[in-house]
Design a protein around this motif. Structure first.
Motif, PDB file in Angstrom:
ATOM      1  N   ARG A 156     -12.770  -2.769  21.644  1.00  7.10           N
ATOM      2  CA  ARG A 156     -12.854  -1.343  21.321  1.00  7.10           C
ATOM      3  C   ARG A 156     -11.486  -0.780  20.968  1.00  7.10           C
ATOM      4  NH1 ARG A 156     -16.386  -1.521  25.677  1.00  7.10           N
ATOM      5  NH2 ARG A 156     -14.798  -0.720  27.110  1.00  7.10           N
ATOM      6  N   GLU A 157     -10.461  -1.219  21.697  1.00  9.76           N
ATOM      7  CA  GLU A 157      -9.110  -0.731  21.423  1.00  9.76           C
ATOM      8  C   GLU A 157      -8.652  -1.155  20.036  1.00  9.76           C
ATOM      9  OE1 GLU A 157      -5.097  -2.400  22.985  1.00  9.76           O
ATOM     10  OE2 GLU A 157      -5.755  -0.898  24.454  1.00  9.76           O
ATOM     11  N   LEU A 158      -8.927  -2.400  19.668  1.00  6.89           N
ATOM     12  CA  LEU A 158      -8.548  -2.885  18.343  1.00  6.89           C
ATOM     13  C   LEU A 158      -9.297  -2.142  17.251  1.00  6.89           C
ATOM     14  CD1 LEU A 158      -7.067  -4.780  16.443  1.00  6.89           C
ATOM     15  CD2 LEU A 158      -8.789  -6.534  16.938  1.00  6.89           C
ATOM     16  N   LEU A 159     -10.601  -1.942  17.459  1.00  9.08           N
ATOM     17  CA  LEU A 159     -11.389  -1.206  16.469  1.00  9.08           C
ATOM     18  C   LEU A 159     -10.896   0.228  16.338  1.00  9.08           C
ATOM     19  CD1 LEU A 159     -13.734  -0.908  14.500  1.00  9.08           C
ATOM     20  CD2 LEU A 159     -15.256  -0.529  16.458  1.00  9.08           C
ATOM     21  N   ASN A 160     -10.572   0.864  17.457  1.00  6.70           N
ATOM     22  CA  ASN A 160     -10.052   2.232  17.404  1.00  6.70           C
ATOM     23  C   ASN A 160      -8.730   2.284  16.651  1.00  6.70           C
ATOM     24  OD1 ASN A 160     -12.187   3.317  18.852  1.00  6.70           O
ATOM     25  ND2 ASN A 160     -11.183   3.088  20.823  1.00  6.70           N
ATOM     26  N   ALA A 161      -7.873   1.293  16.887  1.00  6.64           N
ATOM     27  CA  ALA A 161      -6.580   1.255  16.202  1.00  6.64           C
ATOM     28  C   ALA A 161      -6.776   1.086  14.694  1.00  6.64           C
ATOM     29  CB  ALA A 161      -5.731   0.124  16.771  1.00  6.64           C
ATOM     30  N   LEU A 162      -7.695   0.206  14.299  1.00  2.28           N
ATOM     31  CA  LEU A 162      -7.976   0.016  12.877  1.00  2.28           C
ATOM     32  C   LEU A 162      -8.567   1.278  12.263  1.00  2.28           C
ATOM     33  CD1 LEU A 162      -9.498  -3.581  13.011  1.00  2.28           C
ATOM     34  CD2 LEU A 162      -7.381  -2.930  11.839  1.00  2.28           C
ATOM     35  N   ASP A 163      -9.416   1.941  13.012  1.00  2.00           N
ATOM     36  CA  ASP A 163     -10.050   3.162  12.526  1.00  2.00           C
ATOM     37  C   ASP A 163      -8.997   4.226  12.222  1.00  2.00           C
ATOM     38  OD1 ASP A 163     -12.179   4.698  11.766  1.00  2.00           O
ATOM     39  OD2 ASP A 163     -12.892   5.139  13.792  1.00  2.00           O
ATOM     40  N   VAL A 164      -7.975   4.308  13.065  1.00  2.00           N
ATOM     41  CA  VAL A 164      -6.885   5.261  12.832  1.00  2.00           C
ATOM     42  C   VAL A 164      -6.027   4.803  11.652  1.00  2.00           C
ATOM     43  CG1 VAL A 164      -4.758   6.227  13.791  1.00  2.00           C
ATOM     44  CG2 VAL A 164      -6.804   6.063  15.224  1.00  2.00           C
ATOM     45  N   ALA A 165      -5.637   3.525  11.651  1.00  3.62           N
ATOM     46  CA  ALA A 165      -4.730   3.010  10.627  1.00  3.62           C
ATOM     47  C   ALA A 165      -5.315   3.100   9.224  1.00  3.62           C
ATOM     48  CB  ALA A 165      -4.369   1.567  10.946  1.00  3.62           C
ATOM     49  N   LEU A 166      -6.644   2.964   9.120  1.00  4.89           N
ATOM     50  CA  LEU A 166      -7.319   2.935   7.825  1.00  4.89           C
ATOM     51  C   LEU A 166      -8.043   4.249   7.518  1.00  4.89           C
ATOM     52  CD1 LEU A 166      -8.667  -0.693   8.200  1.00  4.89           C
ATOM     53  CD2 LEU A 166      -7.005   0.061   6.483  1.00  4.89           C
ATOM     54  N   SER A 167      -7.642   5.311   8.181  1.00  4.87           N
ATOM     55  CA  SER A 167      -8.331   6.592   8.035  1.00  4.87           C
ATOM     56  C   SER A 167      -7.753   7.445   6.910  1.00  4.87           C
ATOM     57  CB  SER A 167      -8.231   7.382   9.343  1.00  4.87           C
ATOM     58  OG  SER A 167      -6.885   7.788   9.582  1.00  4.87           O
ATOM     59  N   TRP A 168      -8.544   8.397   6.455  1.00  2.00           N
ATOM     60  CA  TRP A 168      -8.053   9.366   5.483  1.00  2.00           C
ATOM     61  C   TRP A 168      -6.911  10.176   6.078  1.00  2.00           C
ATOM     62  CZ3 TRP A 168      -7.591  14.666   5.648  1.00  2.00           C
ATOM     63  CH2 TRP A 168      -7.187  15.271   4.446  1.00  2.00           C
ATOM     64  N   ASP A 169      -6.989  10.480   7.367  1.00  4.55           N
ATOM     65  CA  ASP A 169      -5.955  11.285   8.019  1.00  4.55           C
ATOM     66  C   ASP A 169      -4.596  10.580   7.916  1.00  4.55           C
ATOM     67  OD1 ASP A 169      -7.740  13.412   9.631  1.00  4.55           O
ATOM     68  OD2 ASP A 169      -8.679  11.437   9.682  1.00  4.55           O
ATOM     69  N   ALA A 170      -4.581   9.261   8.140  1.00  7.08           N
ATOM     70  CA  ALA A 170      -3.337   8.507   8.004  1.00  7.08           C
ATOM     71  C   ALA A 170      -2.853   8.530   6.561  1.00  7.08           C
ATOM     72  CB  ALA A 170      -3.551   7.067   8.477  1.00  7.08           C
ATOM     73  N   TRP A 171      -3.791   8.382   5.626  1.00  8.48           N
ATOM     74  CA  TRP A 171      -3.436   8.409   4.204  1.00  8.48           C
ATOM     75  C   TRP A 171      -2.842   9.758   3.821  1.00  8.48           C
ATOM     76  CZ3 TRP A 171      -3.033   4.715   0.655  1.00  8.48           C
ATOM     77  CH2 TRP A 171      -2.924   5.094  -0.685  1.00  8.48           C
ATOM     78  N   ASP A 172      -3.464  10.828   4.278  1.00 10.89           N
ATOM     79  CA  ASP A 172      -2.994  12.169   3.944  1.00 10.89           C
ATOM     80  C   ASP A 172      -1.606  12.420   4.524  1.00 10.89           C
ATOM     81  OD1 ASP A 172      -3.605  14.727   2.686  1.00 10.89           O
ATOM     82  OD2 ASP A 172      -3.638  15.551   4.711  1.00 10.89           O
ATOM     83  N   MET A 173      -1.357  11.916   5.715  1.00 10.87           N
ATOM     84  CA  MET A 173      -0.033  12.058   6.324  1.00 10.87           C
ATOM     85  C   MET A 173       1.028  11.361   5.473  1.00 10.87           C
ATOM     86  SD  MET A 173       1.285  10.777  10.062  1.00 10.87           S
ATOM     87  CE  MET A 173       3.014  10.949  10.534  1.00 10.87           C
ATOM     88  N   MET A 174       0.717  10.161   5.028  1.00  9.35           N
ATOM     89  CA  MET A 174       1.686   9.421   4.213  1.00  9.35           C
ATOM     90  C   MET A 174       1.931  10.105   2.870  1.00  9.35           C
ATOM     91  SD  MET A 174       0.886   5.382   4.965  1.00  9.35           S
ATOM     92  CE  MET A 174      -0.893   5.434   4.644  1.00  9.35           C
ATOM     93  N   ARG A 175       0.850  10.575   2.247  1.00 14.00           N
ATOM     94  CA  ARG A 175       0.970  11.143   0.902  1.00 14.00           C
ATOM     95  C   ARG A 175       1.613  12.532   0.913  1.00 14.00           C
ATOM     96  NH1 ARG A 175       1.131  10.127  -3.336  1.00 14.00           N
ATOM     97  NH2 ARG A 175      -0.743  10.397  -4.569  1.00 14.00           N
ATOM     98  N   ARG A 176       1.246  13.357   1.905  1.00 16.14           N
ATOM     99  CA  ARG A 176       1.725  14.738   1.885  1.00 16.14           C
ATOM    100  C   ARG A 176       2.951  14.953   2.759  1.00 16.14           C
ATOM    101  NH1 ARG A 176      -2.202  19.613   2.318  1.00 16.14           N
ATOM    102  NH2 ARG A 176      -2.920  18.635   4.242  1.00 16.14           N
TER     103      ARG A 176
END
Length: 201
Positions: A156-176
């Motif tokens: 569950r911890e690994l899946l949660n970490a992947l869910d965060v790393a591959l999320s739109w929220d992470a993408w938006d943080m990097m882009r904006r």
């Protein structure tokens, strides 16, 4: 329903065209940077009266619900084909991140607008919750071999970490916020995903 398949009844056809024009107007305004357009702005862009907008839609919430449905139809092709868990991990990560990047770039204006309305629009909140659930299931499918190597809380911890790393929220943080280009953001997302999957197996 495609316009070519519309019933011959003129009123039904006009009603359909008006509803489509209103949703198109909302989508255009958001993509142009107006993340919270008023009903009056939507009516003006659609070329219809404000009264006619609310004749076809009860309120702004129902317009946004129609927009969410339209957006899902537009995004669906960008999520295909599904990334097979049988291909080598390094290739899988690259393909998965590339697919996510294309989708995130496409949906970003509408997603930002939707997040502003999410706390006040139950139907929109439901749509966003469904989209997040779908994104998580895609991760589970694509990286099932790596997730299967762990059990219980560790999985569950690994899946949660992947869910965060591959999320739109992470993408938006990097882009904006970090000001990364699309290619730079992709490389960062790939690097984080590799660190999670390769270093832990």
């Amino acid at each position: 329903m495609p316009a070519a398949n519309l019933p011959l009844d003129g009123r039904v056809a006009r009603s359909y065209r008006t509803r489509e024009a209103v949703v198109d107007a909302l989508l255009d305004l958001i993509n142009e940077g107006d993340l919270q357009p008023t009903a009056a702005r939507i009516a003006e862009r659609a070329g219809v009266s404000l009264r006619l907008v609310f004749h076809h839609f009860n309120d702004l919430e129902t317009i946004y619900a129609a927009l969410a449905k339209r957006q899902l139809e537009r995004v669906a092709p960008l999520m295909k084909p599904a990334i097979s868990p049988s291909i080598p991990l390094a290739s899988r990560i690259g393909e998965f991140v590339a697919q996510r990047a294309r989708m995130f770039e496409f949906i970003s204006p509408v997603r930002r607008s939707a997040l502003l309305r999410e706390p006040f629009t139950p139907s929109l909140a439901k749509q966003l919750s469904g989209a997040r659930g779908l994104a998580r299931r895609q991760i589970q499918t694509a990286f099932d071999p790596e997730l299967a190597a762990h059990e219980g809380a560790e999985r569950r911890e690994l899946l949660n970490a992947l869910d965060v790393a591959l999320s739109w929220d992470a993408w938006d943080m990097m882009r904006r916020q970090q000001g990364l280009s699309e290619s730079e953001a992709r490389r960062v997302m790939e690097r984080v995903t590799r660190a999670l999957l390769i270093n832990r197996n």
